[in-house]
Structure formats: structure tokens, C-alpha cells
Design a protein around this motif. Structure first.
Motif, PDB file in Angstrom:
ATOM      1  N   MET A  59     -32.271  65.474 -50.916  1.00 16.25           N
ATOM      2  CA  MET A  59     -32.682  66.871 -50.892  1.00 16.25           C
ATOM      3  C   MET A  59     -31.637  67.757 -51.555  1.00 16.25           C
ATOM      4  SD  MET A  59     -34.165  66.903 -47.003  1.00 16.25           S
ATOM      5  CE  MET A  59     -34.293  68.679 -46.909  1.00 16.25           C
ATOM      6  N   ARG A  60     -30.372  67.486 -51.256  1.00 20.73           N
ATOM      7  CA  ARG A  60     -29.271  68.269 -51.810  1.00 20.73           C
ATOM      8  C   ARG A  60     -29.202  68.172 -53.330  1.00 20.73           C
ATOM      9  NH1 ARG A  60     -24.817  64.848 -51.031  1.00 20.73           N
ATOM     10  NH2 ARG A  60     -25.100  64.386 -53.254  1.00 20.73           N
ATOM     11  N   SER A  61     -29.545  67.004 -53.860  1.00 16.18           N
ATOM     12  CA  SER A  61     -29.433  66.781 -55.304  1.00 16.18           C
ATOM     13  C   SER A  61     -30.702  67.124 -56.067  1.00 16.18           C
ATOM     14  CB  SER A  61     -29.031  65.330 -55.576  1.00 16.18           C
ATOM     15  OG  SER A  61     -29.986  64.432 -55.041  1.00 16.18           O
ATOM     16  N   GLY A  62     -31.765  67.555 -55.358  1.00 13.78           N
ATOM     17  CA  GLY A  62     -32.956  68.046 -56.030  1.00 13.78           C
ATOM     18  C   GLY A  62     -34.048  67.031 -56.251  1.00 13.78           C
ATOM     19  N   VAL A  63     -33.951  65.868 -55.606  1.00 16.08           N
ATOM     20  CA  VAL A  63     -34.976  64.827 -55.790  1.00 16.08           C
ATOM     21  C   VAL A  63     -36.368  65.341 -55.413  1.00 16.08           C
ATOM     22  CG1 VAL A  63     -35.781  62.580 -54.942  1.00 16.08           C
ATOM     23  CG2 VAL A  63     -33.371  62.909 -55.545  1.00 16.08           C
TER      24      VAL A  63
END
Length: 298
Positions: free
Chosen positions: A46-50
Motif C-alpha cells: 500500500m505504501r509503495s502504490g501497488v
């Protein structure tokens, strides 16, 4: 209150500690005063934008353990109840990495009585994933199951639950994990890099996300279950291909709590961090090599 969120995508440095209003429990919901919340690979994704959401403020955290602090209309819980649960959702403004979290009443259960909050918080996502994966595979007692990534969060609990169901379990993991997976119920062990028996298994739970490489050990007409939707291989030899989309389930959580209290499920906590150190916890998760969950303690 404080909560861990992201407003831009990136590495661990993207995690922010944000001041937010204390949330309100709506109809059919409860507010939980968070005592502990595990950090999982899905949080890093989630943090990396997946899962998208560029420009939004996204709350982090799915697992939680704590006490019920407020009860919405129609929710059959009482203030002070000690609970654990799962707040699913890839793009919500508030997760469980916070001082308070709101969950649906059917997404929590009474916490295992024998566990402290940190160990209770290590269970919901991984044990529900393992249980629901086994249900999708639908193997019968005595059938042969291969679990890849068998010493990881989902894999280890899959070994435990499959053993409890009477399956013959072969664990595939690092050589250093052989003693551990046998202790959790594996009948056989295959070290990473070795080749399991071709077409020797009725099903595989691919917790290591090996994809097509995990199909060769499955017999014609067997079953493959992946843990990351969209990463599963193309069907071949009549093998049924499925992927897990984990869901919160109060009744299943209650069953898992009972199994934890009997020792059939072993939660592992590798490290704990204060909520303010959420970015440091994400950095440690990224390093890998852990056996057990990282847990945030507000």
C-alpha cells in the motif's frame, strides 16, 4: 490521535505520523483502542502504490488487538471487551496503525485468552489467510498438500491448520527452518532449491509466490492456491487455479482464537516498535530475514 498514513508513494520514508480526529463508530461498528497492530507485506505494498490511490491520504494497518472503546448501534459488543480482528481495505483513510480504529462488528472476535496483545495482533491476517486458502483448496483428510514458504507468516499457519485437518503436509522452505516446520506439524520437508516430487501432491498452497514453478509438483486435476491475486500462473493439466482474497470473519477468528489457546497456532513476534517509529518498522520489514511479525504498539 496519531495514525500512520501515506500521502505519497515510496519507501519507508513515505510513512507519516499524522494527527487525525478520533473516529466514530457507526451502525454495526465498534471503535477499538489499539493495543498492538502488526505490520505486514500488504502495508508495504500500500505504501509503495501497488493498490493505487495517488494523491489520497491512505491509512496503514490491517491487524489489530485491543479493547472495545465505543459501540455503534446494532453491534453486539461491550465497551471493555478485549478483541482482535482484521480491518481489510486497500485505500481507506484510516487503518489499524493508529491509537484508535473502527472495525465492523463482524470483523473482530474475543482475543485469545492466553496471548498478550502483541501476539494476538500477529494472528488475524495470516491465520485467516491460511484458513481461507485451505478452504478454497478443499482437500480431504489424508490428501497430500505442499506448502511453499512454509516458515513464513501465512505458510507456517497453513502447515499448522493443514495438520490439524488431517492432511499430509510437505513444507518447502529454507534449510534452517526444517526443525521448526516439523514442530508445527509438517510430515515432510523440502529445502528451498530442491525439487519436490513431480505430480506428487493433491494441492499446493503457494505462500512463497513461486507461480508456475509451484505447479510441477501438483498432480493432474489437482489444485493451486496463490496468496496474491493476479500473480497466479496459467492453468495446465487440468489443475484448478485460484487466488486468495482474504476477508474478515468473526466466526473464523473465534475458531482461530480457540486454536491459539490450545497451542495449535503459534504466533511469532520478531520485534515491536512504538507507533511513532512506524517508518523504522517498515524499513526493518524491507530488510527481510525475519521469522515472526513486526508489531506496532501505540
Amino acid at each position: 490521535m496519531r495514525a500512520a498514513t501515506v500521502s505519497r508513494f515510496g519507501g519507508p520514508e513515505a510513512v507519516e505520523i499524522t494527527e487525525l480526529p478520533v473516529p466514530v463508530a457507526g451502525p454495526g461498528q465498534v471503535r477499538v483502542k489499539v493495543a498492538a497492530a502488526a505490520v505486514n507485506p500488504v502495508d508495504a505494498a500500500m505504501r509503495s502504490g501497488v493498490f493505487g490511490g495517488d494523491g489520497e491520504r491512505i491509512g496503514l494497518g490491517w491487524d489489530v488487538a485491543g479493547t472495545v472503546d465505543a459501540v455503534g448501534e446494532g453491534a453486539d459488543w461491550s465497551v471493555g471487551d478485549r478483541v482482535f480482528g482484521l480491518a481489510t481495505g486497500h485505500r481507506t483513510p484510516l487503518g489499524t496503525h493508529a491509537e484508535y480504529a473502527v472495525l465492523d462488528a463482524d470483523a473482530i472476535a474475543a482475543a485469545p485468552a492466553t496471548l498478550d496483545d502483541s501476539h494476538a495482533a500477529a494472528l488475524p491476517l495470516n491465520t485467516l489467510s491460511a484458513l481461507q486458502a485451505l478452504e478454497l483448496l478443499a482437500l480431504r483428510p489424508g490428501q497430500n498438500l505442499l506448502v511453499t514458504g512454509a516458515a513464513g507468516g501465512v505458510g507456517a499457519h497453513a502447515v499448522e491448520l493443514a495438520h490439524h485437518r488431517g492432511l499430509k503436509v510437505t513444507a518447502l522452505s529454507s534449510a534452517r527452518d526444517e526443525e521448526f516446520v516439523h514442530s508445527r506439524g509438517a510430515d515432510h520437508f523440502v529445502a528451498r532449491g530442491q525439487t519436490p516430487t513431480p505430480a506428487g501432491f493433491d494441492g499446493v498452497l503457494d505462500a512463497a509466490v513461486l507461480g508456475r514453478d509451484a505447479l510441477a509438483p501438483v498432480r493432474d486435476g489437482g489444485g493451486y492456491l496463490g496468496v496474491w491475486p493476479g500473480q497466479e500462473p496459467a492453468p495446465e493439466r487440468g489443475i484448478r487455479i485460484d487466488a486468495l482474497d482474504v476477508r474478515a470473519d468473526s466466526a473464523q477468528l473465534a475458531v482461530l482464537a480457540r486454536l491459539a489457546d490450545t497451542g495449535a497456532l503459534l504466533p511469532r513476534v520478531a520485534q515491536t516498535y512504538p507507533l511513532d517509529a512506524a517508518a523504522t518498522a517498515h524499513a526493518r520489514l524491507a530488510e527481510g530475514g525475519l521469522r515472526g511479525r513486526i508489531v506496532l504498539v501505540p
